[in-house]
Motif scaffolding. Structure first.
Motif, PDB file in Angstrom:
ATOM      1  N   VAL A  72       0.855  -1.182   0.000  1.00 49.37           N
ATOM      2  CA  VAL A  72       0.000   0.000   0.000  1.00 49.37           C
ATOM      3  C   VAL A  72       0.893   1.235   0.000  1.00 49.37           C
ATOM      4  N   TYR A  79      -2.506   6.686   4.635  1.00 57.21           N
ATOM      5  CA  TYR A  79      -2.047   5.374   5.091  1.00 57.21           C
ATOM      6  C   TYR A  79      -2.151   5.143   6.594  1.00 57.21           C
ATOM      7  N   ALA A  82      -5.217   3.154   8.089  1.00 52.39           N
ATOM      8  CA  ALA A  82      -5.214   1.716   7.760  1.00 52.39           C
ATOM      9  C   ALA A  82      -4.176   0.992   8.605  1.00 52.39           C
ATOM     10  N   GLY A  92      -3.171  -8.416   8.700  1.00 54.51           N
ATOM     11  CA  GLY A  92      -2.254  -8.051   7.617  1.00 54.51           C
ATOM     12  C   GLY A  92      -0.836  -8.528   7.840  1.00 54.51           C
ATOM     13  N   VAL A 100       0.604  -7.332   4.508  1.00 57.57           N
ATOM     14  CA  VAL A 100       0.402  -5.965   4.008  1.00 57.57           C
ATOM     15  C   VAL A 100       1.586  -5.105   4.451  1.00 57.57           C
ATOM     16  N   CYS A 127      -1.200  -1.176  -4.364  1.00 58.93           N
ATOM     17  CA  CYS A 127      -2.320  -0.231  -4.254  1.00 58.93           C
ATOM     18  C   CYS A 127      -1.766   1.149  -3.943  1.00 58.93           C
ATOM     19  N   PRO A 204      -7.503  -1.393   1.988  1.00 58.56           N
ATOM     20  CA  PRO A 204      -6.395  -2.150   2.599  1.00 58.56           C
ATOM     21  C   PRO A 204      -6.813  -2.964   3.813  1.00 58.56           C
TER      22      PRO A 204
END
Ligand code: PA5
Length: 414
Positions: A72, A79, A82, A92, A100, A127, A204
Motif C-alpha cells: 500500500v 495510510y 489503515a 495483515g 500488508v 495499491c 487495505p
C-alpha cells in the motif's frame, strides 16, 4: 457507547467547560449542517454507499486470493488510519491472507530496496492511495514499485494494481483511467486524516482481513448516540480548557504496543487539524511501559506543560502467566495483571504530581470498538479545532513544505 471517558482526574470542572457553550454550539452546527466543506465523514453511514462497500469487499477478496504480498503506497491520511487499525487488530501480518506492507511514507532507499526484494519471492498486488494524486513521496514510490510489477507480470501488471484517488482530478486519476487500474474514490468532502472509513482505509483493511462492516458500524452507532455526543464535547472542551491553563502538550498514552500506529494516527489527526494560526495543542504519543523509563521522568517532574490522554483496553484478548521461576511477588500472576498495576500506578503517580490525566476506556480491541475510537477522536478533534477558532480540515503548512520540496527536486541535475 462502548467507550467510557473518565474525566475525574483531568483538573477541569464542568463549569470551566460550560464557558465554551456558545462556541460548542457553533462547532456542532457547522459539523451537522452538511454544508461545511470536508465534513462528509460526520455522517459515518454515508461515507461509502452499500454498493461501494460490496465492491470493496469483492475486490479485497480477489486480492487476497491472488497475492501473498499487498503493498500500500500512501502518506499521512492516505495510510496512517489503515496501518493503525491493522496493527491494533493484529491483521495483515501474512498469517491468514497476504502480508500488508506500506510504502511511500518515507524516501528511504534502503526501505524501498527491502520491499523490492520482498516482491521477488512472492505474488504481489500494489495499491496506490493519494487524494490529490500529486503528492511527491507516494508518486515516487509508486513509480518504482510499478516498474517492478511490470517486470514481474508484463501486461498483466495493471490487473494487479489498484488506485484510490480523487474522482476526477490529479495525475493519479488520469493514470488509473488510462492504464485501467481498478480504482476507488476518495470522496470530495472528506480530507485525508478523516478518510479512514472511506475506501482509503477500507480497501487495505479488507485485504488485511479486518471486518470493515463492523468497523464502520462502530462509528455509525457512536454517531447517533447521545451519550457519545456529550463525551466527545466534554473531551474536546476539557482539552481546550487545559490548553488555556498553560497545558500546551497532550500526550496520548497506551499500554499495548499494538496501539503504536493508533498513536501516530492521533498525532496526525490533532496536529494537522489544530496546529495553525499559531494555535493548537502539540500532540505527542508514548508507549508504556517502555517510555516510563524515558519520558516518564519528564512527565512526573519536568516543566508542567502537558496533560495525558490514556487509552485503556479493559478486556484483554490474550494473556500469559508468569512462571514460578520469577519468584514473589510476580510468580503465578499474569502479565496483564501486572500491566493493570502499571496503568493504575502510573495514573496515581502522575495525578499526585499534578499532571492532568484523562482516561478513555475501550471494552476490548476489535473492529467495532476501533470504529468507535476513530469516530470519537475525529469528532472531538473537529469540535476542539473550531472552538479554538481554526479550520480543522485544511493543512496550509503541509502544502507549503510540499511546494518547497518540489522546488528542491527541480534543482537536482539530470
Ligand atoms: O490529512 C491530510 O489531508 C494529509 O495528511 C494528506 O493525507 C497527506 O498529505 C497525503 O495527501 P494525498 O492523499 O493527497 O497524497
Amino acid at each position: 457507547m462502548n467507550l467510557v471517558l473518565d474525566l475525574s482526574t483531568c483538573g477541569i470542572t464542568q463549569g470551566q467547560r460550560n464557558t465554551f457553550t456558545e462556541k460548542l454550539q457553533d462547532a456542532l452546527a457547522k459539523l451537522g449542517s452538511g454544508k461545511e466543506d470536508f465534513t462528509g465523514w460526520v455522517d459515518a453511514a454515508g461515507i461509502v454507499t452499500p454498493g461501494e462497500m460490496d465492491d470493496i469487499e469483492e475486490t479485497a477478496k480477489a486480492i487476497r486470493e491472488k497475492c501473498d504480498l499487498f503493498i500500500v503506497v500512501g502518506i499521512g491520511g492516505s495510510y496512517l488510519g489503515a496501518q493503525a487499525v491493522m496493527d491494533a487488530l493484529f491483521c495483515g501480518q501474512g498469517a491468514d491472507g497476504p502480508k500488508v506492507v506500506f510504502a511511500g511514507c518515507n524516501m528511504s532507499g534502503a526501505y524501498h530496496r527491502r520491499i523490492l526484494e520482498m516482491m521477488d519471492g512472492c505474488d504481489c498486488c500494489l495499491c496506490v492511495i493519494s487524494k490529490s494524486g500529486t503528492t511527491t513521496e507516494p508518486l515516487a514510490a509508486f513509480s518504482i514499485l510499478k516498474e517492478k510489477m511490470e517486470e514481474k507480470y508484463g501486461e498483466q501488471a495493471s490487473s494487479r494494481i489498484y488506485a484510490v484517488t480523487d474522482r476526477e482530478k490529479g495525475r493519479l486519476r488520469e493514470e488509473a483511467d488510462e492504464a485501467g487500474y481498478r480504482s476507488f474514490v476518495v470522496p470530495d468532502d472528506i480530507g485525508g486524516r478523516y478518510s479512514v472509513l472511506s475506501a482509503v482505509g477500507l480497501l487495505p483493511l479488507a485485504v488485511a482481513g479486518v471486518d470493515i462492516r463492523s468497523l464502520t458500524q462502530g462509528a455509525v452507532d457512536l454517531m447517533t448516540d447521545e451519550e457519545a455526543c456529550e463525551a466527545e464535547a466534554d473531551y474536546a472542551l476539557t482539552r481546550v480548557a487545559l490548553s488555556m491553563s498553560g497545558k500546551w502538550i497532550e500526550v496520548f498514552e497506551y499500554f499495548h504496543p499494538e496501539l503504536h500506529f493508533f498513536g501516530e494516527w492521533l498525532k496526525q489527526l490533532f496536529g494537522e487539524s489544530e496546529g495553525k494560526e499559531r494555535k493548537g495543542i502539540f500532540p505527542a504519543s508514548l508507549m508504556f511501559s517502555r517510555d516510563l523509563h524515558s519520558m516518564g521522568q519528564f512527565i512526573q517532574q519536568g516543566k508542567p506543560l502537558l496533560f495525558e490522554t490514556v487509552i485503556i483496553i479493559d478486556e484483554r484478548n490474550e494473556d500469559v502467566i508468569i512462571p514460578e521461576s520469577a519468584g514473589a511477588p510476580l510468580a503465578g500472576k499474569s502479565i496483564e495483571q501486572i500491566n493493570d498495576c502499571a496503568i493504575k500506578g502510573v495514573a496515581a503517580a502522575h495525578t499526585k504530581a499534578g499532571v492532568p490525566v484523562i482516561k478513555l476506556h475501550v471494552p476490548k480491541m476489535d473492529a467495532y470498538n476501533m470504529g468507535q475510537l476513530i469516530y470519537f477522536f475525529e469528532k472531538s478533534c473537529a469540535i476542539a479545532a473550531y472552538t479554538m477558532g481554526v479550520c480543522p480540515f485544511d493543512q496550509p503548512g503541509v502544502e507549503a513544505y510540499k511546494q518547497e520540496m518540489r522546488d528542491e527536486i527541480a534543482k537536482i541535475d539530470g
